[in-house]
Design a protein around this motif. Structure first.
Motif, PDB file in Angstrom:
ATOM      1  N   VAL A 113      38.200  42.664  48.059  1.00 38.18           N
ATOM      2  CA  VAL A 113      38.738  41.308  47.930  1.00 38.18           C
ATOM      3  C   VAL A 113      38.091  40.638  46.723  1.00 38.18           C
ATOM      4  O   VAL A 113      36.942  40.920  46.370  1.00 38.18           O
ATOM      5  CB  VAL A 113      38.486  40.471  49.198  1.00 38.18           C
ATOM      6  CG1 VAL A 113      39.299  40.996  50.361  1.00 38.18           C
ATOM      7  CG2 VAL A 113      37.014  40.430  49.551  1.00 38.18           C
ATOM      8  N   ALA A 114      38.838  39.731  46.101  1.00 33.92           N
ATOM      9  CA  ALA A 114      38.322  38.992  44.953  1.00 33.92           C
ATOM     10  C   ALA A 114      37.333  37.935  45.422  1.00 33.92           C
ATOM     11  O   ALA A 114      37.373  37.473  46.571  1.00 33.92           O
ATOM     12  CB  ALA A 114      39.467  38.332  44.190  1.00 33.92           C
ATOM     13  N   ARG A 115      36.467  37.548  44.531  1.00 35.74           N
ATOM     14  CA  ARG A 115      35.473  36.530  44.871  1.00 35.74           C
ATOM     15  C   ARG A 115      36.143  35.231  45.308  1.00 35.74           C
ATOM     16  O   ARG A 115      35.673  34.547  46.225  1.00 35.74           O
ATOM     17  CB  ARG A 115      34.564  36.286  43.662  1.00 35.74           C
ATOM     18  CG  ARG A 115      33.486  35.259  43.906  1.00 35.74           C
ATOM     19  CD  ARG A 115      32.467  35.254  42.791  1.00 35.74           C
ATOM     20  NE  ARG A 115      31.421  34.267  43.013  1.00 35.74           N
ATOM     21  CZ  ARG A 115      30.273  34.225  42.341  1.00 35.74           C
ATOM     22  NH1 ARG A 115      30.032  35.139  41.412  1.00 35.74           N
ATOM     23  NH2 ARG A 115      29.383  33.300  42.605  1.00 35.74           N
ATOM     24  N   SER A 116      37.257  34.888  44.699  1.00 35.29           N
ATOM     25  CA  SER A 116      37.958  33.656  45.041  1.00 35.29           C
ATOM     26  C   SER A 116      38.622  33.718  46.415  1.00 35.29           C
ATOM     27  O   SER A 116      39.029  32.692  46.962  1.00 35.29           O
ATOM     28  CB  SER A 116      39.019  33.343  43.983  1.00 35.29           C
ATOM     29  OG  SER A 116      39.974  34.407  43.911  1.00 35.29           O
ATOM     30  N   GLN A 117      38.744  34.930  46.986  1.00 35.64           N
ATOM     31  CA  GLN A 117      39.405  35.101  48.270  1.00 35.64           C
ATOM     32  C   GLN A 117      38.429  35.410  49.398  1.00 35.64           C
ATOM     33  O   GLN A 117      38.842  35.839  50.481  1.00 35.64           O
ATOM     34  CB  GLN A 117      40.433  36.247  48.174  1.00 35.64           C
ATOM     35  CG  GLN A 117      41.514  36.037  47.138  1.00 35.64           C
ATOM     36  CD  GLN A 117      42.353  34.806  47.421  1.00 35.64           C
ATOM     37  OE1 GLN A 117      42.739  34.548  48.560  1.00 35.64           O
ATOM     38  NE2 GLN A 117      42.637  34.019  46.380  1.00 35.64           N
ATOM     39  N   LEU A 118      37.142  35.188  49.191  1.00 35.62           N
ATOM     40  CA  LEU A 118      36.139  35.527  50.197  1.00 35.62           C
ATOM     41  C   LEU A 118      36.351  34.758  51.496  1.00 35.62           C
ATOM     42  O   LEU A 118      36.721  33.579  51.486  1.00 35.62           O
ATOM     43  CB  LEU A 118      34.737  35.228  49.660  1.00 35.62           C
ATOM     44  CG  LEU A 118      34.178  36.193  48.616  1.00 35.62           C
ATOM     45  CD1 LEU A 118      32.834  35.688  48.079  1.00 35.62           C
ATOM     46  CD2 LEU A 118      34.027  37.594  49.196  1.00 35.62           C
ATOM     47  N   ALA A 119      36.112  35.460  52.615  1.00 38.17           N
ATOM     48  CA  ALA A 119      36.183  34.849  53.939  1.00 38.17           C
ATOM     49  C   ALA A 119      34.922  35.222  54.708  1.00 38.17           C
ATOM     50  O   ALA A 119      34.300  36.264  54.437  1.00 38.17           O
ATOM     51  CB  ALA A 119      37.422  35.338  54.687  1.00 38.17           C
ATOM     52  N   PRO A 120      34.496  34.386  55.668  1.00 34.65           N
ATOM     53  CA  PRO A 120      33.297  34.711  56.453  1.00 34.65           C
ATOM     54  C   PRO A 120      33.397  36.092  57.080  1.00 34.65           C
ATOM     55  O   PRO A 120      34.432  36.467  57.636  1.00 34.65           O
ATOM     56  CB  PRO A 120      33.277  33.604  57.515  1.00 34.65           C
ATOM     57  CG  PRO A 120      33.946  32.448  56.856  1.00 34.65           C
ATOM     58  CD  PRO A 120      35.042  33.058  56.022  1.00 34.65           C
ATOM     59  N   GLY A 121      32.324  36.839  56.964  1.00 28.76           N
ATOM     60  CA  GLY A 121      32.278  38.205  57.485  1.00 28.76           C
ATOM     61  C   GLY A 121      32.442  39.264  56.414  1.00 28.76           C
ATOM     62  O   GLY A 121      32.153  40.447  56.645  1.00 28.76           O
ATOM     63  N   ASP A 122      32.917  38.870  55.221  1.00 33.90           N
ATOM     64  CA  ASP A 122      33.063  39.838  54.128  1.00 33.90           C
ATOM     65  C   ASP A 122      31.700  40.321  53.668  1.00 33.90           C
ATOM     66  O   ASP A 122      30.691  39.613  53.751  1.00 33.90           O
ATOM     67  CB  ASP A 122      33.803  39.206  52.947  1.00 33.90           C
ATOM     68  CG  ASP A 122      35.276  38.984  53.238  1.00 33.90           C
ATOM     69  OD1 ASP A 122      35.777  39.533  54.241  1.00 33.90           O
ATOM     70  OD2 ASP A 122      35.923  38.241  52.466  1.00 33.90           O
ATOM     71  N   LEU A 123      31.682  41.537  53.149  1.00 30.67           N
ATOM     72  CA  LEU A 123      30.472  42.106  52.561  1.00 30.67           C
ATOM     73  C   LEU A 123      30.466  41.772  51.078  1.00 30.67           C
ATOM     74  O   LEU A 123      31.452  42.040  50.380  1.00 30.67           O
ATOM     75  CB  LEU A 123      30.432  43.624  52.748  1.00 30.67           C
ATOM     76  CG  LEU A 123      29.964  44.177  54.099  1.00 30.67           C
ATOM     77  CD1 LEU A 123      30.780  43.627  55.251  1.00 30.67           C
ATOM     78  CD2 LEU A 123      30.006  45.705  54.091  1.00 30.67           C
ATOM     79  N   VAL A 124      29.393  41.170  50.598  1.00 26.91           N
ATOM     80  CA  VAL A 124      29.290  40.809  49.185  1.00 26.91           C
ATOM     81  C   VAL A 124      28.194  41.651  48.536  1.00 26.91           C
ATOM     82  O   VAL A 124      27.091  41.779  49.073  1.00 26.91           O
ATOM     83  CB  VAL A 124      29.007  39.300  49.007  1.00 26.91           C
ATOM     84  CG1 VAL A 124      30.266  38.505  49.226  1.00 26.91           C
ATOM     85  CG2 VAL A 124      27.918  38.811  49.965  1.00 26.91           C
ATOM     86  N   PHE A 125      28.518  42.228  47.381  1.00 27.90           N
ATOM     87  CA  PHE A 125      27.639  43.183  46.723  1.00 27.90           C
ATOM     88  C   PHE A 125      27.184  42.650  45.364  1.00 27.90           C
ATOM     89  O   PHE A 125      27.903  41.884  44.713  1.00 27.90           O
ATOM     90  CB  PHE A 125      28.353  44.521  46.543  1.00 27.90           C
ATOM     91  CG  PHE A 125      28.761  45.155  47.844  1.00 27.90           C
ATOM     92  CD1 PHE A 125      27.917  46.028  48.504  1.00 27.90           C
ATOM     93  CD2 PHE A 125      30.000  44.857  48.402  1.00 27.90           C
ATOM     94  CE1 PHE A 125      28.295  46.604  49.705  1.00 27.90           C
ATOM     95  CE2 PHE A 125      30.381  45.420  49.610  1.00 27.90           C
ATOM     96  CZ  PHE A 125      29.523  46.301  50.267  1.00 27.90           C
ATOM     97  N   PHE A 126      25.997  43.135  44.937  1.00 26.56           N
ATOM     98  CA  PHE A 126      25.379  42.599  43.739  1.00 26.56           C
ATOM     99  C   PHE A 126      24.792  43.705  42.869  1.00 26.56           C
ATOM    100  O   PHE A 126      24.484  44.796  43.353  1.00 26.56           O
ATOM    101  CB  PHE A 126      24.290  41.595  44.115  1.00 26.56           C
ATOM    102  CG  PHE A 126      24.804  40.484  44.982  1.00 26.56           C
ATOM    103  CD1 PHE A 126      25.362  39.349  44.422  1.00 26.56           C
ATOM    104  CD2 PHE A 126      24.776  40.597  46.373  1.00 26.56           C
ATOM    105  CE1 PHE A 126      25.860  38.330  45.223  1.00 26.56           C
ATOM    106  CE2 PHE A 126      25.276  39.594  47.187  1.00 26.56           C
ATOM    107  CZ  PHE A 126      25.819  38.457  46.602  1.00 26.56           C
ATOM    108  N   TYR A 127      24.672  43.399  41.583  1.00 25.64           N
ATOM    109  CA  TYR A 127      24.134  44.264  40.540  1.00 25.64           C
ATOM    110  C   TYR A 127      25.121  45.383  40.201  1.00 25.64           C
ATOM    111  O   TYR A 127      25.946  45.779  41.017  1.00 25.64           O
ATOM    112  CB  TYR A 127      22.773  44.853  40.923  1.00 25.64           C
ATOM    113  CG  TYR A 127      21.718  43.799  41.162  1.00 25.64           C
ATOM    114  CD1 TYR A 127      21.134  43.115  40.095  1.00 25.64           C
ATOM    115  CD2 TYR A 127      21.322  43.465  42.462  1.00 25.64           C
ATOM    116  CE1 TYR A 127      20.178  42.146  40.319  1.00 25.64           C
ATOM    117  CE2 TYR A 127      20.361  42.487  42.693  1.00 25.64           C
ATOM    118  CZ  TYR A 127      19.799  41.827  41.611  1.00 25.64           C
ATOM    119  OH  TYR A 127      18.865  40.858  41.820  1.00 25.64           O
TER     120      TYR A 127
END
Length: 357
Positions: free
Chosen positions: A301-315
């Motif tokens: 999912v795109a950052r603009s479409q984030l919803a609670p429970g999504d996994l967000v990744f970094f680096y």
């Protein structure tokens, strides 16, 4: 002869004398002192500012987390190789039992032939004077020959299968040893990075270190308290898209304040991917163990479409993950010394997001 030669010699140069000599000596000493001073400063290690220490420690922790995720992956592969090796050994044991049974059957045939004098069955039957007995024994010999051929074939098949199983077990053993070496290498890397970070943190004052551990700037009072309040952010207005996401988020909130321990999956400590895996496991969803496999466990999912429970990744190496809770915030296990907490997703380089429900 000596006098004419001496008459043509040039006079010797005399060193400075009087005030000139004293001036030259002073300049020479000053030059030597200056050179020594430059040499000393050229080799001296400049003292790092708190901001520089923070930057270096952040980098070390990020590198340690990369190694931690590789360690987690290698540990999963080690466990899989160990289970596979166990199954192969169990199957080899069952095949060995079958082989022994087939060999026992051949042994009984060999014993019967020995007792009969190893005569050819056709010759033995031809010597009988009773036709009925001949026919009966001929049929018996034919059946015995069929059973013997079946037993021999069974032994051959079991031997071939055992050879295959043992070759596979050898491959699994090699894989297991390779994973064990990989585990040791990643563990050594993680420990070295963490030790280097700890040495740098020891250069900070207690207040600066407390500020750093709480996620605030290392300079300036009050930053630690500000972030500590934020880490306990209320859940008012939280709208999870479904019950499973709500359960995963509830689990993550319940983990707030628990320590970061690399390689940990709970219930008392977590690393970043371990926390996300445990949160979704509480909702009945099985996720892979590492960040670089979790990102492929659902729909991007795109950052603009984030919803609670999504996994967000970094680096760029997908080495860190958090659980999105809405409002630009996530719950994550940041690093050693920093417990599970709420943090903005823009505090690290965003790499992508996945929806698993």
């Amino acid at each position: 002869m000596d006098a004419p030669v001496a008459a043509h010699r040039k006079p010797r140069q005399q060193p400075f004398g009087g005030q000139a000599a004293r001036t030259a000596a002073t300049l020479a000493l000053a030059g030597a002192a200056t050179a020594t001073a430059f040499e000393g400063t050229g080799h001296a290690e400049p003292r790092l500012t708190p901001a520089q220490i923070k930057a270096r420690v952040d980098r070390l922790y990020q590198e340690a987390e990369v190694a931690t995720e590789k360690y987690n992956g290698a540990r999963e592969e080690t466990a899989s190789a160990r289970r596979s090796l166990g199954r192969l050994r169990d199957e080899a044991a069952r095949r060995t039992e079958r082989l022994n049974a087939s060999r026992n059957a051949l042994g009984s045939f060999a014993t019967a032939q020995y007792r009969s004098g190893s005569l050819d069955p056709g010759l033995q039957l031809a010597l009988t004077s009773d036709p009925d007995d001949y026919l009966e024994r001929a049929a018996l010999a034919e059946r015995t020959g069929d059973r013997q051929a079946t037993a021999v074939g069974g032994v051959q098949r079991e031997l071939m299968e055992l050879a295959r199983l043992r070759a596979q077990a050898g491959e699994r053993m090699d894989q297991l040893e390779a994973r064990r070496r990989e585990l040791a290498e990643h563990k050594s890397t993680v420990r070295a990075k963490l030790a280097a970070a700890e040495r740098l943190l020891a250069e900070l004052t207690e207040e600066q270190r407390a500020a750093y551990e709480s996620g605030g700037p290392v300079a300036g009072p009050g930053s630690a308290a500000t972030r500590a309040d934020r880490s306990a952010a209320p859940r008012a207005g939280l709208q999870a898209p479904n019950s499973r996401a709500a359960q995963a988020i509830a689990f993550a909130y319940g983990a707030l304040g628990k320590p970061y321990v690399w390689g940990a999956t709970g219930p008392n400590a977590f690393d970043c991917s371990g926390l996300v895996q445990a949160a979704w496991r509480s909702a009945g969803v099985s996720l892979p163990r590492t960040t670089y496999t979790q990102i492929n466990a659902g729909r991007r999912v795109a950052r603009s479409q984030l919803a609670p429970g999504d996994l967000v990744f970094f680096y760029s190496g997908i080495s860190h993950v958090g659980l999105y809770i809405g409002g630009g915030q996530m719950i994550h296990a940041p690093r050693p010394g920093a417990p599970v907490r709420v943090a903005p997703i823009d505090e690290m380089p965003f790499a992508g997001a996945t929806r698993v429900s």
